[in-house]
Design an enzyme around this catalytic site. Structure first.
Site, PDB file in Angstrom:
ATOM      1  N   LYS A  56       0.830  -1.199   0.000  1.00  0.00           N
ATOM      2  CA  LYS A  56       0.000   0.000   0.000  1.00  0.00           C
ATOM      3  C   LYS A  56       0.873   1.262   0.000  1.00  0.00           C
ATOM      4  O   LYS A  56       0.600   2.230  -0.716  1.00  0.00           O
ATOM      5  CB  LYS A  56      -0.852  -0.032   1.276  1.00  0.00           C
ATOM      6  CG  LYS A  56      -2.168   0.660   1.162  1.00  0.00           C
ATOM      7  CD  LYS A  56      -2.975   0.294   2.390  1.00  0.00           C
ATOM      8  CE  LYS A  56      -4.181   1.171   2.514  1.00  0.00           C
ATOM      9  NZ  LYS A  56      -4.836   1.004   3.804  1.00  0.00           N
ATOM     10  N   THR A  64     -10.737   0.844  13.934  1.00  0.00           N
ATOM     11  CA  THR A  64     -11.180   0.235  15.198  1.00  0.00           C
ATOM     12  C   THR A  64     -12.366  -0.676  14.855  1.00  0.00           C
ATOM     13  O   THR A  64     -13.505  -0.368  15.189  1.00  0.00           O
ATOM     14  CB  THR A  64     -11.609   1.310  16.219  1.00  0.00           C
ATOM     15  OG1 THR A  64     -12.521   2.226  15.578  1.00  0.00           O
ATOM     16  CG2 THR A  64     -10.438   2.088  16.759  1.00  0.00           C
ATOM     17  N   ARG A 121     -17.522  11.911   5.385  1.00  0.00           N
ATOM     18  CA  ARG A 121     -18.313  10.843   4.769  1.00  0.00           C
ATOM     19  C   ARG A 121     -17.524  10.263   3.606  1.00  0.00           C
ATOM     20  O   ARG A 121     -16.930  11.011   2.826  1.00  0.00           O
ATOM     21  CB  ARG A 121     -19.632  11.408   4.221  1.00  0.00           C
ATOM     22  CG  ARG A 121     -20.530  12.035   5.249  1.00  0.00           C
ATOM     23  CD  ARG A 121     -21.498  12.999   4.571  1.00  0.00           C
ATOM     24  NE  ARG A 121     -20.785  14.108   3.946  1.00  0.00           N
ATOM     25  CZ  ARG A 121     -21.307  14.958   3.066  1.00  0.00           C
ATOM     26  NH1 ARG A 121     -22.558  14.823   2.683  1.00  0.00           N
ATOM     27  NH2 ARG A 121     -20.592  15.941   2.531  1.00  0.00           N
ATOM     28  N   LYS A 175     -18.416  11.726  18.793  1.00  0.00           N
ATOM     29  CA  LYS A 175     -18.418  10.880  17.595  1.00  0.00           C
ATOM     30  C   LYS A 175     -19.399   9.716  17.736  1.00  0.00           C
ATOM     31  O   LYS A 175     -20.197   9.440  16.824  1.00  0.00           O
ATOM     32  CB  LYS A 175     -16.998  10.363  17.320  1.00  0.00           C
ATOM     33  CG  LYS A 175     -16.879   9.454  16.122  1.00  0.00           C
ATOM     34  CD  LYS A 175     -17.288  10.172  14.846  1.00  0.00           C
ATOM     35  CE  LYS A 175     -17.409   9.214  13.687  1.00  0.00           C
ATOM     36  NZ  LYS A 175     -16.214   9.068  12.896  1.00  0.00           N
ATOM     37  N   GLY A 195     -35.284   2.682   3.009  1.00  0.00           N
ATOM     38  CA  GLY A 195     -34.845   1.715   2.001  1.00  0.00           C
ATOM     39  C   GLY A 195     -34.134   0.557   2.669  1.00  0.00           C
ATOM     40  O   GLY A 195     -34.550   0.079   3.729  1.00  0.00           O
ATOM     41  N   CYS A 218     -18.645   2.176   9.398  1.00  0.00           N
ATOM     42  CA  CYS A 218     -18.773   3.087  10.545  1.00  0.00           C
ATOM     43  C   CYS A 218     -20.076   2.912  11.322  1.00  0.00           C
ATOM     44  O   CYS A 218     -20.052   2.454  12.463  1.00  0.00           O
ATOM     45  CB  CYS A 218     -18.632   4.525  10.070  1.00  0.00           C
ATOM     46  SG  CYS A 218     -17.086   4.799   9.195  1.00  0.00           S
TER      47      CYS A 218
HETATM   48  C1  UGA Z   1     -20.726   8.050   8.409  1.00  0.00           C
HETATM   49  C2  UGA Z   1     -21.118   9.433   8.936  1.00  0.00           C
HETATM   50  O1  UGA Z   1     -22.118   9.999   8.091  1.00  0.00           O
HETATM   51  C3  UGA Z   1     -19.889  10.367   8.942  1.00  0.00           C
HETATM   52  O2  UGA Z   1     -20.228  11.622   9.494  1.00  0.00           O
HETATM   53  C4  UGA Z   1     -18.794   9.704   9.800  1.00  0.00           C
HETATM   54  O3  UGA Z   1     -17.605  10.490   9.802  1.00  0.00           O
HETATM   55  C5  UGA Z   1     -18.465   8.335   9.217  1.00  0.00           C
HETATM   56  O4  UGA Z   1     -19.668   7.521   9.209  1.00  0.00           O
HETATM   57  C6  UGA Z   1     -17.421   7.705  10.073  1.00  0.00           C
HETATM   58  O5  UGA Z   1     -17.704   7.368  11.216  1.00  0.00           O
HETATM   59  O6  UGA Z   1     -16.255   7.623   9.629  1.00  0.00           O
HETATM   60  P1  UGA Z   1     -20.321   7.026   5.977  1.00  0.00           P
HETATM   61  O7  UGA Z   1     -20.154   5.707   6.661  1.00  0.00           O
HETATM   62  O8  UGA Z   1     -19.338   7.447   4.939  1.00  0.00           O
HETATM   63  O9  UGA Z   1     -20.310   8.219   7.064  1.00  0.00           O
HETATM   64  O10 UGA Z   1     -21.738   6.990   5.287  1.00  0.00           O
HETATM   65  P2  UGA Z   1     -23.135   7.756   5.404  1.00  0.00           P
HETATM   66  O11 UGA Z   1     -23.226   8.747   4.318  1.00  0.00           O
HETATM   67  O12 UGA Z   1     -23.396   8.208   6.773  1.00  0.00           O
HETATM   68  O13 UGA Z   1     -24.130   6.567   5.054  1.00  0.00           O
HETATM   69  C7  UGA Z   1     -24.184   5.411   5.889  1.00  0.00           C
HETATM   70  C8  UGA Z   1     -25.197   4.440   5.389  1.00  0.00           C
HETATM   71  O14 UGA Z   1     -26.501   4.945   5.622  1.00  0.00           O
HETATM   72  C9  UGA Z   1     -25.149   4.109   3.901  1.00  0.00           C
HETATM   73  O15 UGA Z   1     -25.288   2.719   3.745  1.00  0.00           O
HETATM   74  C10 UGA Z   1     -26.322   4.849   3.326  1.00  0.00           C
HETATM   75  O16 UGA Z   1     -26.835   4.234   2.179  1.00  0.00           O
HETATM   76  C11 UGA Z   1     -27.306   4.775   4.481  1.00  0.00           C
HETATM   77  N1  UGA Z   1     -28.339   5.831   4.468  1.00  0.00           N
HETATM   78  C12 UGA Z   1     -27.980   7.129   4.553  1.00  0.00           C
HETATM   79  C13 UGA Z   1     -29.671   5.480   4.414  1.00  0.00           C
HETATM   80  O17 UGA Z   1     -30.022   4.285   4.360  1.00  0.00           O
HETATM   81  N2  UGA Z   1     -30.624   6.463   4.421  1.00  0.00           N
HETATM   82  C14 UGA Z   1     -30.284   7.764   4.489  1.00  0.00           C
HETATM   83  O18 UGA Z   1     -31.205   8.623   4.508  1.00  0.00           O
HETATM   84  C15 UGA Z   1     -28.940   8.113   4.551  1.00  0.00           C
END
Ligand code: UGA
Length: 436
Positions: A35, A86, A154, A207, A256, A263
């Site tokens: 990597k 983690t 995100r 967090k 959905g 995360c």
């Molecule tokens: C999430 C948090 O949004 C970030 O703020 C955080 O920094 C990150 O985890 C982390 O802990 O590192 P992420 O995992 O990139 O970010 O994804 P999200 O955009 O939060 O989406 C998470 C899941 O929820 C996805 O599977 C998405 O499809 C789903 N989702 C999101 C829904 O099913 N409905 C929604 O309305 C929104």
């Protein structure tokens, strides 16, 4: 000020490239030599929009380089960001903090006087204070410190979120540390980004609380989807209607297939585990329900496929559009889409998966599935088309054109992202989740 970033996953590689973009000299550290070689040649080993050009730009100007040596990083940098994973422990709810601990133990003996270690990884509350003790015990250098600075980026928007965060949280009781981090984040602060300085414990909890709230919001609307399914109501209209209340807000009310990724699922589990360790078995017990509601959506989607196919799944061709846990990512950790694909395959369906970016990662996790290299190949002669990750490529599909290629015009919209009116007008039997 020189910076090191330890761990080069979605978080660390992005943080390293963005710190270089902000003008710092940066060294990134990872235990995986392959990597490190890739990163040093300007290649990002995963899919994250906008990251590769930024990384390449700074690798080429020598402002950013990568190494496997923590000792080298300790000798080089004044501020060390810890960005290692983690993950959930096998067979337990709790998070595995051993990688974070190993980084602090590895760095401590070699740090320069006045060096600052800044945790960004998501950890159970109480971890940072223990790590700080370890650091002070193992480091011979005077005036070293440890602070916590949780990350809210995100995937899919990692670069923009890092360069323009919506808030900064710094857990420290030292004004010197606060000043150092104000220098690191001067750019965002000058743009008006709010900064909240807290204790180590509050920073860690911010967090856990943020991700728990987001997960709860998604599961809330998915619980409403279950009620809608039983009563003939429409969860999308319901979400629109309650979302207009500014106290509620429409974002993260996307009903959905539910949440996945590296995360939200593991963070709500780790939070419950930590609360239980603290003897607070009731405080966040509701997160168990949040998790259950979320996982039930996957089972519901599989049973809907069964229903749409008239009760016979085996040997029917199912086009699964999407494998990543969300669009603009190749991450399949705890991916709802891939779980549904796996389940349908287990029930004997001929599943063909197409994803614009996640075929490689999905194939490694679920090698038993068939992967199409083109979208058309996936839905060609399909008995059922399932949109399980809302990539823009799928939302732009012309239902009339696809209709001419499939064996049966059945579509399941696992993300309520398609327009049911245009799909139905083109002769499709359209089913969403939580919609009549
Ligand atoms: C999430 C948090 O949004 C970030 O703020 C955080 O920094 C990150 O985890 C982390 O802990 O590192 P992420 O995992 O990139 O970010 O994804 P999200 O955009 O939060 O989406 C998470 C899941 O929820 C996805 O599977 C998405 O499809 C789903 N989702 C999101 C829904 O099913 N409905 C929604 O309305 C929104």
């Amino acid at each position: 000020m020189k910076i090191s970033v330890i761990g080069t996953g979605y978080l660390g590689a992005t943080h390293a490239a963005c710190m270089a973009e902000l003008g710092f000299d940066v060294v990134g550290v990872d235990v995986d030599p392959a990597k490190v070689d890739q990163l040093n040649s300007g290649v990002v080993p995963f899919f994250e929009p906008d990251l590769e050009p930024l990384l390449r730009k700074h690798v080429e100007t020598d402002r950013l380089r990568f190494t496997t040596s923590l000792v080298e990083a300790a000798a080089f940098a004044d501020v060390h960001f810890v960005c290692v994973g983690t993950p959930q422990q096998k067979g337990r709810l709790a998070a595995d903090t051993s990688y974070v601990e190993a980084v602090v133990e590895g760095l401590a003996p070699h740090l320069r006087p006045g060096a600052l270690v800044v945790g960004k990884s998501t950890v159970p509350v109480g971890t940072a204070a223990a790590l700080r003790e370890t650091l002070l015990r193992l480091s011979p250098a005077p005036d070293v410190e440890l602070a916590w600075n949780p990350e809210f980026l995100r995937e899919g928007f990692a670069v923009a979120d890092t360069l323009r965060p919506d808030r900064l949280v710094i857990g420290t009781s030292s004004t010197y540390v606060e000043e150092q981090l104000r220098t690191v984040y001067a750019h965002a602060l000058a743009d008006g980004c709010p900064l909240i300085v807290t204790s180590l414990e509050t920073a860690e909890l911010v967090k856990s609380a943020a991700n728990s709230f987001l997960a709860t919001k998604i599961s809330f609307i998915n619980a409403m989807a279950e009620i809608c399914e039983a009563t003939g109501a429409d969860v999308v209209q319901l979400a629109d209607a309650i979302g207009h209340d500014v106290r509620i807000g429409r974002r993260f009310l996307g009903a959905g297939l539910g949440f996945g990724g590296g995360c939200l699922p593991k963070d709500i589990r780790a939070f419950q585990a930590r609360a239980n360790e603290l003897g607070l078995t009731k405080s966040v017990a509701f997160l168990g329900d949040v998790d259950d509601i979320n996982v039930r959506r996957r089972a519901r989607t599989v049973s809907l496929a069964h229903e749409v196919l008239g009760g016979r799944i085996s040997d029917r061709k199912v086009a699964v559009l999407g494998a990543a846990f969300k669009p603009n990512s190749d991450d399949v950790r705890d991916s709802p889409a891939l779980d549904v694909a796996d389940q349908l395959h287990l029930r004997g369906a001929e599943v063909v998966v197409y994803d614009p970016a996640a075929t490689g990662t999905a194939r490694r996790r679920s090698p038993q599935l068939t992967y199409a290299s083109r979208l058309e190949e996936a839905y060609d002669c399909a008995d059922l088309v399932m949109v399980l990750t809302e990539w823009s490529e799928f939302l732009a599909l012309d239902p009339a054109a696809v209709a001419g290629k499939v064996r049966a015009r059945n579509v399941i919209d696992g993300r309520n992202a398609l327009d049911p009116v245009t799909w139905r007008a083109a002769g499709w039997h359209y089913r969403g989740l939580g919609r009549p």
